[in-house]
Design a protein around this motif. Sequence first.
Motif, PDB file in Angstrom:
ATOM      1  N   UNK A   1      43.799  57.783  50.836  1.00 48.29           N
ATOM      2  CA  UNK A   1      42.491  57.160  50.999  1.00 48.29           C
ATOM      3  C   UNK A   1      42.712  55.759  51.555  1.00 48.29           C
ATOM      4  N   UNK A   2      42.062  55.486  52.679  1.00 43.70           N
ATOM      5  CA  UNK A   2      42.243  54.215  53.376  1.00 43.70           C
ATOM      6  C   UNK A   2      40.977  53.376  53.346  1.00 43.70           C
ATOM      7  N   UNK A   3      41.173  52.095  53.303  1.00 42.92           N
ATOM      8  CA  UNK A   3      40.110  51.133  53.534  1.00 42.92           C
ATOM      9  C   UNK A   3      40.610  50.179  54.592  1.00 42.92           C
ATOM     10  N   UNK A   4      39.862  50.009  55.649  1.00 43.22           N
ATOM     11  CA  UNK A   4      40.260  49.150  56.759  1.00 43.22           C
ATOM     12  C   UNK A   4      39.176  48.115  57.015  1.00 43.22           C
ATOM     13  N   UNK A   5      39.573  47.015  57.607  1.00 50.25           N
ATOM     14  CA  UNK A   5      38.631  45.983  57.991  1.00 50.25           C
ATOM     15  C   UNK A   5      38.872  45.639  59.453  1.00 50.25           C
ATOM     16  N   UNK A   6      37.806  45.683  60.242  1.00 46.53           N
ATOM     17  CA  UNK A   6      37.901  45.370  61.667  1.00 46.53           C
ATOM     18  C   UNK A   6      36.610  44.707  62.122  1.00 46.53           C
ATOM     19  N   UNK A   7      36.737  43.591  62.791  1.00 46.29           N
ATOM     20  CA  UNK A   7      35.576  42.860  63.313  1.00 46.29           C
ATOM     21  C   UNK A   7      34.527  42.606  62.235  1.00 46.29           C
ATOM     22  N   UNK A   8      35.001  42.314  61.024  1.00 48.10           N
ATOM     23  CA  UNK A   8      34.093  42.024  59.925  1.00 48.10           C
ATOM     24  C   UNK A   8      33.421  43.251  59.333  1.00 48.10           C
ATOM     25  N   UNK A   9      33.828  44.417  59.754  1.00 50.65           N
ATOM     26  CA  UNK A   9      33.242  45.669  59.269  1.00 50.65           C
ATOM     27  C   UNK A   9      34.246  46.400  58.380  1.00 50.65           C
TER      28      UNK A   9
END
Length: 108
Positions: A51-59
């Motif tokens: 299970x992944x959680x990613x953050x990109x461009x504030x999202x």
Amino acid sequence: MPKPVVVTISHALGREQAVERLRERIGAIRQALGQYRVVMVKDEWAGDRLNLGLSALGQTVQGIVDVKDDHVRIEVQLPWLLAAFADRLQALVREKGPALLGPPGKRD
């Protein structure tokens, strides 16, 4: 509404060895994501699922990696703001993903 991006990568490793390689290479995955200004904020294994959680461009982006006997299925839920990158993300995962399952020293 989130847009799902799904990529399937075939392998001949068997489930256990594929999970082992991905677990060993989580640092390489984090580093590779950093090149694209993506930060992995969560990586939790539950059996053969990552299970992944990613953050990109504030999202915030949620994803799962399901490891099967002969393939790995990667699904990422992109928020509408990032949906424009779906095709590029899919192509990138198809190109770079197999190297994470390859033999040591064969990663991109």
